[in-house]
Design a protein around this motif. Structure first.
Motif, PDB file in Angstrom:
ATOM      1  N   ASP A 103      -1.255   6.158   8.599  1.00 41.51           N
ATOM      2  CA  ASP A 103      -0.920   4.871   9.444  1.00 41.51           C
ATOM      3  C   ASP A 103       0.225   5.286  10.330  1.00 41.51           C
ATOM      4  O   ASP A 103       1.311   6.034  10.187  1.00 41.51           O
ATOM      5  N   LYS A 154       0.839  -1.147   0.052  1.00 37.68           N
ATOM      6  CA  LYS A 154      -0.007   0.038  -0.053  1.00 37.68           C
ATOM      7  C   LYS A 154       1.100   1.196   0.017  1.00 37.68           C
ATOM      8  O   LYS A 154       0.773   2.080  -0.728  1.00 37.68           O
ATOM      9  N   THR A 155       2.042   1.359   1.041  1.00 32.30           N
ATOM     10  CA  THR A 155       2.706   2.436   1.012  1.00 32.30           C
ATOM     11  C   THR A 155       3.427   2.845  -0.328  1.00 32.30           C
ATOM     12  O   THR A 155       3.734   3.825  -0.583  1.00 32.30           O
ATOM     13  N   ASP A 173      -2.753   6.952   2.138  1.00 33.61           N
ATOM     14  CA  ASP A 173      -2.281   5.600   2.377  1.00 33.61           C
ATOM     15  C   ASP A 173      -2.918   5.185   3.620  1.00 33.61           C
ATOM     16  O   ASP A 173      -2.682   5.579   4.711  1.00 33.61           O
TER      17      ASP A 173
HETATM   18 MG   LIG Z   1       1.869   0.686   4.768  1.00 38.05          MG
END
Ligand SMILES: [Mg+2]
Ligand SMILES: Nc1ncnc2c1ncn2[C@@H]1O[C@H](COP(=O)(O)OP(=O)(O)OP(=O)(O)O)[C@@H](O)[C@H]1O
Length: 275
Positions: A40, A16-17, A138
């Motif tokens: 996050d 994801k990041t 994110d």
């Molecule tokens: Mg991440």
């Protein structure tokens, strides 16, 4: 008015990041004004962008989302510039970030007690939405109140999925959540597509999962497994900056171009993908 894109999957470690960082920087490299939001508490996006979370402790996403008068800040004070490209290749004013910090984990609990808790981020972004072409968020690896906030304010969601069986199976759960969000808080939310990550052409299993993803979802990108993300993080560089000619960078830039064109269709036949 900016377009807001959430990069989400409740599964951990599916890229994801890395996907958020590459898409956001890629959009900036195409001349778009972009704001990344690190939602996050691990602050991986903040670190990947070359920042130290403790340096922006008083001007982070926590100061944007909190309702504590002593901690709350104007969102504009929590937006920090990110240099794009090595040796200042691209003008600095194109890419920005609202960084994260570990305190976000505590704040998440407090957000639960608030009225309209799903819409805290949407309301916070309202005053600055017009200042950016794209806002890329994110999400953390849970279907938490933070992910629900991201999905509740996004125009579209992009879902990175590792090309393994359990990641593929985990998508059902995410789809149910997206359907609930579409019913309850954000009827306009679109699923732009799924990005297959960590693809290894050598493994039969990887190819089989790719075929399944392509059959069931709109597969908009296939990202190979490489050492580049790990190398880039030391320099605060995404792969599209570090190795723009590599096929991983091309795969992310193809997604960037889909976002800009508004047409989410991958070029090429799935059967022609390297096996
Ligand atoms: Mg991440
Ligand atoms: N295509 C790739 N090839 C090899 N390594 C990758 C690739 N994409 C990401 N990685 C690495 O895998 C790890 C997990 O990636 P990333 O942090 O983007 O996942 P995530 O889904 O954001 O994780 P989390 O759920 O913990 O937030 C990182 O160390 C990253 O550098």
């Amino acid at each position: 008015m900016s377009e807001i894109i959430a990069i989400a999957n409740q599964k951990g470690g599916v890229a994801k990041t890395i996907t958020t960082h590459n898409i956001a920087v890629g959009l900036a490299m195409r001349g778009k004004k972009v704001l990344m939001v690190d939602l996050d508490s691990q602050a991986s996006l903040t670190i990947s962008a070359g920042m130290e979370p403790s340096d922006t402790a008083d001007n982070s996403i926590v100061s944007v989302l909190t309702d504590e008068p002593g901690r709350k800040r104007d969102i504009r004070e929590c937006i920090h510039p990110v240099e794009v490209g090595e040796k200042g290749q691209f003008p600095q004013e194109y890419c920005y970030i609202i960084p994260s910090i570990i305190d976000l984990a505590d704040l998440e609990w407090k957000m639960f007690a608030r009225v309209s808790r799903e819409l805290i981020l949407r309301r916070a972004l309202e005053p600055i939405k017009k200042d950016y072409d794209y806002i890329v968020i994110d999400c953390p690896p849970q279907l938490s109140i933070l992910t629900i906030n991201a999905l509740s304010c996004a125009n579209g969601v992009i879902i990175p999925v590792k090309t393994d069986y359990l990641s593929y199976r985990g998508l059902t759960h995410l789809n149910d959540t997206i359907a609930s969000i579409q019913t309850l808080t954000n009827p306009g939310l679109k699923v732009y597509g799924v990005v297959a990550t960590f693809y290894e052409s050598r493994t039969k299993n990887g190819t089989a999962i790719l075929m399944e993803l392509n059959r069931e979802y709109n597969l908009i990108g296939i990202i190979p497994k490489t050492v580049l993300p790990a190398q880039g993080v030391y320099k605060g560089l995404s792969v599209v900056e570090l190795a723009p000619k590599h096929k991983m960078a091309h795969a992310y830039m193809d997604i960037v171009d889909m976002i800009i064109s508004g047409k989410y269709e991958r070029k090429g036949d799935i059967n022609d993908v390297e096996k």
